[in-house]
Design an enzyme around this catalytic site. Structure first.
Site, PDB file in Angstrom:
ATOM      1  N   GLY A   4       0.810  -1.214   0.000  1.00  0.00           N
ATOM      2  CA  GLY A   4       0.000   0.000   0.000  1.00  0.00           C
ATOM      3  C   GLY A   4       0.837   1.255   0.000  1.00  0.00           C
ATOM      4  O   GLY A   4       0.543   2.221  -0.723  1.00  0.00           O
ATOM      5  N   CYS A  14       4.170  -8.781   2.011  1.00  0.00           N
ATOM      6  CA  CYS A  14       3.851  -9.612   0.854  1.00  0.00           C
ATOM      7  C   CYS A  14       5.107 -10.056   0.123  1.00  0.00           C
ATOM      8  O   CYS A  14       5.291 -11.235  -0.177  1.00  0.00           O
ATOM      9  CB  CYS A  14       2.929  -8.858  -0.092  1.00  0.00           C
ATOM     10  SG  CYS A  14       2.538  -9.793  -1.596  1.00  0.00           S
ATOM     11  N   CYS A  22       3.236 -13.365   0.942  1.00  0.00           N
ATOM     12  CA  CYS A  22       2.622 -13.999  -0.230  1.00  0.00           C
ATOM     13  C   CYS A  22       3.628 -14.553  -1.236  1.00  0.00           C
ATOM     14  O   CYS A  22       3.508 -15.690  -1.686  1.00  0.00           O
ATOM     15  CB  CYS A  22       1.729 -13.003  -0.963  1.00  0.00           C
ATOM     16  SG  CYS A  22       0.820 -11.861   0.076  1.00  0.00           S
ATOM     17  N   LYS A  36       6.114 -17.334   0.111  1.00  0.00           N
ATOM     18  CA  LYS A  36       5.245 -18.460   0.482  1.00  0.00           C
ATOM     19  C   LYS A  36       4.769 -19.206  -0.766  1.00  0.00           C
ATOM     20  O   LYS A  36       4.784 -20.437  -0.822  1.00  0.00           O
ATOM     21  CB  LYS A  36       4.066 -17.927   1.302  1.00  0.00           C
ATOM     22  CG  LYS A  36       3.075 -18.971   1.821  1.00  0.00           C
ATOM     23  CD  LYS A  36       1.942 -19.229   0.837  1.00  0.00           C
ATOM     24  CE  LYS A  36       1.233 -18.002   0.361  1.00  0.00           C
ATOM     25  NZ  LYS A  36       0.372 -17.351   1.331  1.00  0.00           N
ATOM     26  N   TYR A  40      -5.510 -19.325   7.290  1.00  0.00           N
ATOM     27  CA  TYR A  40      -4.878 -19.642   6.005  1.00  0.00           C
ATOM     28  C   TYR A  40      -3.378 -19.864   6.137  1.00  0.00           C
ATOM     29  O   TYR A  40      -2.814 -20.748   5.469  1.00  0.00           O
ATOM     30  CB  TYR A  40      -5.194 -18.562   4.967  1.00  0.00           C
ATOM     31  CG  TYR A  40      -4.502 -17.237   5.160  1.00  0.00           C
ATOM     32  CD1 TYR A  40      -3.302 -16.968   4.505  1.00  0.00           C
ATOM     33  CD2 TYR A  40      -5.043 -16.244   5.976  1.00  0.00           C
ATOM     34  CE1 TYR A  40      -2.660 -15.749   4.664  1.00  0.00           C
ATOM     35  CE2 TYR A  40      -4.409 -15.033   6.141  1.00  0.00           C
ATOM     36  CZ  TYR A  40      -3.216 -14.790   5.487  1.00  0.00           C
ATOM     37  OH  TYR A  40      -2.576 -13.586   5.652  1.00  0.00           O
ATOM     38  N   GLU A  72      -1.695 -23.331   4.987  1.00  0.00           N
ATOM     39  CA  GLU A  72      -0.738 -23.267   3.879  1.00  0.00           C
ATOM     40  C   GLU A  72       0.598 -23.887   4.265  1.00  0.00           C
ATOM     41  O   GLU A  72       1.153 -24.720   3.534  1.00  0.00           O
ATOM     42  CB  GLU A  72      -0.557 -21.821   3.433  1.00  0.00           C
ATOM     43  CG  GLU A  72      -1.769 -21.281   2.690  1.00  0.00           C
ATOM     44  CD  GLU A  72      -1.685 -19.803   2.372  1.00  0.00           C
ATOM     45  OE1 GLU A  72      -2.441 -19.350   1.493  1.00  0.00           O
ATOM     46  OE2 GLU A  72      -0.869 -19.083   3.000  1.00  0.00           O
ATOM     47  N   HIS A 116     -13.455 -28.052 -23.036  1.00  0.00           N
ATOM     48  CA  HIS A 116     -13.258 -29.459 -22.684  1.00  0.00           C
ATOM     49  C   HIS A 116     -11.986 -30.011 -23.311  1.00  0.00           C
ATOM     50  O   HIS A 116     -11.657 -29.650 -24.441  1.00  0.00           O
ATOM     51  CB  HIS A 116     -14.469 -30.263 -23.172  1.00  0.00           C
ATOM     52  CG  HIS A 116     -14.393 -31.717 -22.861  1.00  0.00           C
ATOM     53  ND1 HIS A 116     -14.637 -32.222 -21.599  1.00  0.00           N
ATOM     54  CD2 HIS A 116     -14.080 -32.773 -23.653  1.00  0.00           C
ATOM     55  CE1 HIS A 116     -14.497 -33.540 -21.638  1.00  0.00           C
ATOM     56  NE2 HIS A 116     -14.155 -33.898 -22.861  1.00  0.00           N
ATOM     57  N   GLU A 136     -14.241 -26.255 -16.797  1.00  0.00           N
ATOM     58  CA  GLU A 136     -15.536 -26.446 -17.460  1.00  0.00           C
ATOM     59  C   GLU A 136     -16.628 -26.815 -16.458  1.00  0.00           C
ATOM     60  O   GLU A 136     -17.814 -26.627 -16.739  1.00  0.00           O
ATOM     61  CB  GLU A 136     -15.437 -27.508 -18.547  1.00  0.00           C
ATOM     62  CG  GLU A 136     -15.250 -28.927 -18.034  1.00  0.00           C
ATOM     63  CD  GLU A 136     -15.223 -29.954 -19.158  1.00  0.00           C
ATOM     64  OE1 GLU A 136     -16.113 -29.909 -20.036  1.00  0.00           O
ATOM     65  OE2 GLU A 136     -14.297 -30.794 -19.185  1.00  0.00           O
TER      66      GLU A 136
END
Length: 448
Positions: A16, A43, A48, A51, A178, A182, A437, A442
């Site tokens: 940020g 991050c 993030c 990781k 999380y 993780e 497919h 799908e």
């Protein structure tokens, strides 16, 4: 802003803060940003990005095993933690330089020292210097919470796990969110015996119940152990360096490492907020309005330090909105509705919009569609692991209000699908779309 050293002073060079600094400078502001550790923030430096690289590394454990079913002779795979660790940390160094270059190229002055609030328009640096600014932006992020328990100093957090000298043979992970799930998947695939200890009986609170139950089932099948309703009593370090972890209502656990993943709190301690009358809530988060302004008119805050939604893309949008509004003459506010999120567990989870429980509570009459299937790769590999996709719709209008999934590449698939949910498309729009497919994606247009 005449009379000040800078038009904008940013405290914290994370996602940020960097975005706000760069955009404000592009609008012509004189900007400085202070960072006490490294440019890039949680991050990039210890969150993030590194990781996700470990997640990629962990996936090779099963991929190499599965390769034999696909005709590949891969020999006897051997994993070297030090190689992956050092390569990841080297890339973190690269990103730190890249973020630094971005700020320099935008003529943002970087001050590599701690900064605190000295007044409504004043910042005090660790060196003792005080500088002034027309506007101050606080973007100091959040910090891992360490439980107040005897022996907690013997544990580590997600800040330190990237720097382990060697992988623990037995690891206990505290928490059910999380970060806990993780790293449970990562360390398990690297060969550690993993036990998740949670003080409640629920993992991944806030995610769809069926999806998180599926992850729990798969994790246990893989060999990850869970201890629920088990608060810590004490942690004892033994003579051989191992840990003996005492839990309420459970037998003690022997471990070589303890990872605290019990949440993150806004990083506001010792920031000097009281010097400018900046209000915080009961969690220590800076209170801001929709325009990111604090209770002090000249001071703003964005990102995890406000504890609105602790996600990197949200912090970036808040930083952009702040800079455009205050220095670009284009008032903007962040839309917090329908934000997608993911858990890079093993397998990963992704979701956007309301869970089934939330939809029943807020809408009442809903329609739930799902696809519970075994991915083609798992079939040939001889794995029984199944994926689950869920779509929640307003029964009256057919509008899709939530989409949740667990399975390989779920986050990659959900990003595009999240646009459809944000745009308030209907189930019929999905049904009218021809399936691609064969693919896992799908199943999004085949749910019944």
């Amino acid at each position: 802003m005449p009379g000040f050293d800078y038009d904008l002073f940013v405290i914290g060079a994370g996602s940020g803060g960097v975005r706000a600094s760069r955009i404000a400078a592009a609008h012509g502001a004189r900007v400085a940003v202070a960072e006490e550790y490294r440019v890039g923030g949680t991050c990039v430096i210890r969150g993030c990005v590194p990781k996700k690289m470990l997640v990629y590394g962990a996936h090779f454990a099963e991929d190499l095993e599965d390769a034999r079913r696909f005709g590949w002779d891969v020999g006897e795979p051997k994993f070297d933690w030090a190689t992956l660790r050092d390569n990841v940390l080297a890339d973190v160094d690269r990103l730190n330089c890249a973020y630094t270059d971005t700020l320099n190229n935008n003529k943002v002055e970087i001050i590599l020292e701690r900064a605190t609030i000295a007044g409504p328009n004043a910042v005090r640096l660790a060196s003792g210097q005080t500088v002034t600014a027309g506007k101050i932006l606080i973007a100091t992020g959040a910090w891992p919470i360490i439980p107040d328990v005897l022996g907690a100093e013997h544990g580590i957090t997600s800040n330190e796990v990237f720097h382990l000298e060697e992988l623990p043979r037995r690891v206990v992970i505290a928490g059910g969110g999380y970060i806990a799930n993780e790293f449970a998947g990562i360390l398990h695939q690297f060969g550690s015996h993993v036990t998740i200890v949670n003080r409640s009986d629920t993992i991944l609170r806030g995610y769809d119940e069926q999806i998180r139950d599926r992850l729990l089932q798969i994790s246990m099948t893989k060999g990850i152990e869970f201890r629920f309703n088990a608060p810590f009593e004490k942690i004892v370090k033994q003579e051989d360096g191992s840990l003996r972890i005492f839990l309420k209502g459970c037998e003690p656990i022997e471990a070589d490492a303890l990872l605290f993943a019990t949440g993150r709190r806004p990083h506001t301690e010792g920031l000097g907020l009281e010097n400018a009358g900046v209000a915080v809530n009961e969690k220590g988060a800076i209170v801001v309005g929709a325009d990111n302004r604090t209770s002090c008119d000249s001071i703003y805050a964005v990102g995890d330090v406000t504890d609105r939604i602790q996600l990197t893309p949200v912090a970036i949008r808040e930083g952009q909105a702040f800079a455009d509004s205050v220095f670009g003459g284009t008032p903007r506010q962040v839309d917090y509705s329908c934000i997608p999120s993911a858990v890079f567990s093993h397998p990963p989870i992704a979701g956007v919009g309301m869970t089934e429980g939330e939809a029943r509570e807020k809408i009442g009459e809903i329609a739930v569609y799902q696809s519970d299937f075994r991915p083609m790769k798992n079939v040939l590999a001889g794995r029984n692991e199944r994926s689950l996709y869920k779509m929640i719709c307003n029964a009256e209008t057919g509008v899709v209000v939530g989409l949740h999934m667990i399975g390989p590449d779920a986050p990659e698939i959900l990003q595009a699908a999240a646009i459809a949910v944000k745009a308030k498309l209907t189930k019929q729009a999905f049904d009218d779309t021809v399936a691609l497919h064969p693919s896992m994606a799908e199943e999004l247009v085949l749910m019944r």
